[in-house]
Design an enzyme around this catalytic site. Structure first.
Site, mmCIF file in Angstrom:
data_model
loop_
_atom_site.group_PDB
_atom_site.id
_atom_site.type_symbol
_atom_site.label_atom_id
_atom_site.label_comp_id
_atom_site.label_asym_id
_atom_site.label_seq_id
_atom_site.Cartn_x
_atom_site.Cartn_y
_atom_site.Cartn_z
ATOM 1 N N SER A 47 0.802 -1.226 0.000
ATOM 2 C CA SER A 47 0.000 0.000 0.000
ATOM 3 C C SER A 47 0.831 1.271 0.000
ATOM 4 C CB SER A 47 -0.944 0.020 1.201
ATOM 5 O OG SER A 47 -0.221 0.184 2.411
ATOM 6 N N LYS A 90 0.866 4.525 6.660
ATOM 7 C CA LYS A 90 0.345 5.408 5.608
ATOM 8 C C LYS A 90 0.983 6.794 5.755
ATOM 9 C CE LYS A 90 -2.758 2.126 4.724
ATOM 10 N NZ LYS A 90 -2.651 1.218 3.579
#
Length: 214
Positions: A47, A90
């Site tokens: 991701s 993230k």
């Protein structure tokens, strides 16, 4: 001269106690370091490509958020609102008070009491540049969606915009969840990549040119 048996036993027990005490002290120091200063972490999934790769080892700096708040562009390890038993990694995109708009494949930010500005995301690769979509991330849906970040919370996105479960997905996948990550859920900033050795380097947050609240 030979030591009496009782003195030998005394010396042995003293030595064992000394070793045990040192082990306790070392474990205590390691525990404090891991809890309050730095901690290793292994990346799972893709991701954050191309910034972070699957199975890379990173070191997170926990102390920095005891002394200050997350900044826009920081890559952080956190517990998502949908799965608080797990850790995700993230990038911080929206700060408290920001309005985040996803429009036409790009991200726009309107900081509190300021004008809207497109975010210049130079860290995105060719596959993801201009391809930030609303949920689901790989949909190609360019319709506009906006988020107003509440106080003490943050809006986070993965760098692999078409393959990341992040703030776009949290509330969509779970009606009881929020799109935003509470400050208390953010555990630390990614300081540097530790392994493999060919990839060792520190992560520096980008300069978006949005002023002091970056």
């Amino acid at each position: 001269m030979m030591l009496p048996m009782s003195e030998k036993k005394h010396s042995l027990w003293f030595h064992l106690l000394d070793v045990g005490l040192n082990i306790v002290i070392i474990l205590g120091i390691v525990g404090v370091i891991r809890t309050f200063l730095v901690s290793p972490f292994q990346v799972e999934g893709n991701s954050m490509l191309p910034t972070l790769e699957h199975r890379q080892y990173i070191v997170i700096n926990k102390l920095t958020y005891y002394l200050g708040d997350p900044k826009r562009g920081d890559v952080v390890v956190f517990r998502p609102p949908t799965e608080t038993g797990k850790h995700y990694v993230k990038r911080v995109i929206g700060l408290p008070g920001d309005t985040i708009v996803i429009r036409g494949g790009y991200v726009y930010v309107q900081p509190l009491s300021s004008t809207e500005q497109q975010l210049e995301e130079t860290y995105l690769d060719e596959r993801n540049q201009g391809h930030t979509y609303r949920h689901p991330p790989s949909s190609g849906d360019k319709r506009e969606i906006s988020y107003v970040v509440p106080e003490d919370s943050y809006f986070l996105l993965g760098d692999n915009r078409q393959g990341s479960l992040d703030s776009r997905s949290f509330s969509e996948d779970n009606a009881d969840a929020t799109a935003f990550v509470p400050d208390a859920n953010i555990k630390g900033r990614v300081w540097f990549i530790a392994l493999p050795v060919t990839k060792i380097h520190a992560l520096e947050p980008p300069d978006y040119g949005l002023g002091s609240r970056e």
